[in-house]
Design an enzyme around this catalytic site. Structure first.
Site, PDB file in Angstrom:
ATOM      1  N   ARG A  47       6.636  13.283  96.197  1.00 60.77           N
ATOM      2  CA  ARG A  47       5.924  12.498  97.206  1.00 60.77           C
ATOM      3  C   ARG A  47       6.080  11.005  96.947  1.00 60.77           C
ATOM      4  NH1 ARG A  47       1.111  10.115  97.419  1.00 60.77           N
ATOM      5  NH2 ARG A  47       0.460  10.998  95.410  1.00 60.77           N
TER       6      ARG A  47
ATOM      7  N   GLU B  30      -3.226  25.674  84.556  1.00 56.78           N
ATOM      8  CA  GLU B  30      -2.249  26.042  85.576  1.00 56.78           C
ATOM      9  C   GLU B  30      -1.728  27.459  85.334  1.00 56.78           C
ATOM     10  OE1 GLU B  30      -1.892  24.448  88.174  1.00 56.78           O
ATOM     11  OE2 GLU B  30      -2.674  22.461  87.668  1.00 56.78           O
TER      12      GLU B  30
ATOM     13  N   HIS C 124      -3.785  20.364  83.580  1.00 56.77           N
ATOM     14  CA  HIS C 124      -3.992  19.082  84.240  1.00 56.77           C
ATOM     15  C   HIS C 124      -5.360  18.520  83.860  1.00 56.77           C
ATOM     16  CE1 HIS C 124      -0.727  19.431  87.455  1.00 56.77           C
ATOM     17  NE2 HIS C 124      -0.635  18.198  86.986  1.00 56.77           N
TER      18      HIS C 124
ATOM     19  N   CYS D 192       4.931  16.923  86.718  1.00 53.19           N
ATOM     20  CA  CYS D 192       4.123  17.884  85.954  1.00 53.19           C
ATOM     21  C   CYS D 192       4.662  19.302  86.138  1.00 53.19           C
ATOM     22  CB  CYS D 192       2.665  17.813  86.382  1.00 53.19           C
ATOM     23  SG  CYS D 192       1.785  16.361  85.752  1.00 53.19           S
TER      24      CYS D 192
END
Length: 212
Positions: free
Chosen positions: A89, A79, A165, A142
């Site tokens: 979500r 990342e 990830h 995350c």
């Protein structure tokens, strides 16, 4: 010394490969004479950042590598940037669902990883481990941990840090059609990233951008 963090299971899963891979990578580094520790974080907004703060304070670290699961991705994702927003979500493991809330009120809009992400990508590719540079860590826990990590390390310039990830592990799929990666390969990749971050000063120039 290296700190590698992973997460507990979430979203109804019985396994989070980020934690399994973090444990294996830390063990392999220790076996090779590179001091490393692994810490499991809760999948909870707020609590995860606080657990990370305590873990960093408990050791004299040169590198902090936070790891999380991104189900559906086929590669290890290095990342690049953390953003100062929580936008859930699905609820976290404590039932929290923040929407458009800052990770750190008044904090910067974002932070870049201080890992040499391009050098790490090159090292992973040479090791035969599928990898990519990712331009978004999402807006779930995350990213929350990634931002919290870089915010904490902004006051500790001697410590490098970043977020990776990992895909699903094969044993999570149960007939579902998603990309996956063996935990042993994930762990090997984390070890490659850690070693590269410790041995690399300035990052290299390597095309790994995205058009969308």
């Amino acid at each position: 010394m290296i700190l590698i963090t992973g997460f507990e299971p979430f979203g109804g899963e019985g396994l989070n490969p980020s934690w399994a891979a973090a444990q294996r990578a830390a063990a392999a580094l220790n076996d090779a004479g590179v001091p490393a520790a692994a810490v499991e974080l809760p999948v909870e907004f707020g609590a995860a950042g606080e657990a990370l703060r305590r873990a960093i304070a408990a050791g004299d670290y040169d590198l902090v590598l936070a790891v999380g699961q991104a189900g559906g991705r086929p590669k290890l994702s290095l990342e690049r940037v953390a953003v100062n927003v929580d936008d859930a979500r699905i609820p976290d493991n404590a039932g929290n669902s923040p929407v458009d809330e800052p990770v750190v009120p008044g904090g910067p809009v974002g932070y870049f990883s201080t890992l040499p992400v391009k050098a790490c990508l090159q090292a992973l590719t040479r090791a035969g481990i599928p990898a990519e540079v990712s331009q978004t860590a999402g807006t779930y826990v995350c990213n929350h941990v990634f931002y919290a990590l870089m915010h904490q390390l902004a006051e500790k310039p001697g410590i490098r840090g970043g977020f990776v990830h990992v895909p699903y592990a094969p044993e999570q799929l149960s007939g579902r059609q998603h990309p996956s990666m063996e935990i042993a390969v994930m762990a090997q990749g984390l070890e490659v990233i850690a070693r590269t971050a410790l041995s690399t000063g300035a990052d290299i120039k390597l095309g790994a951008g995205a058009t969308h």
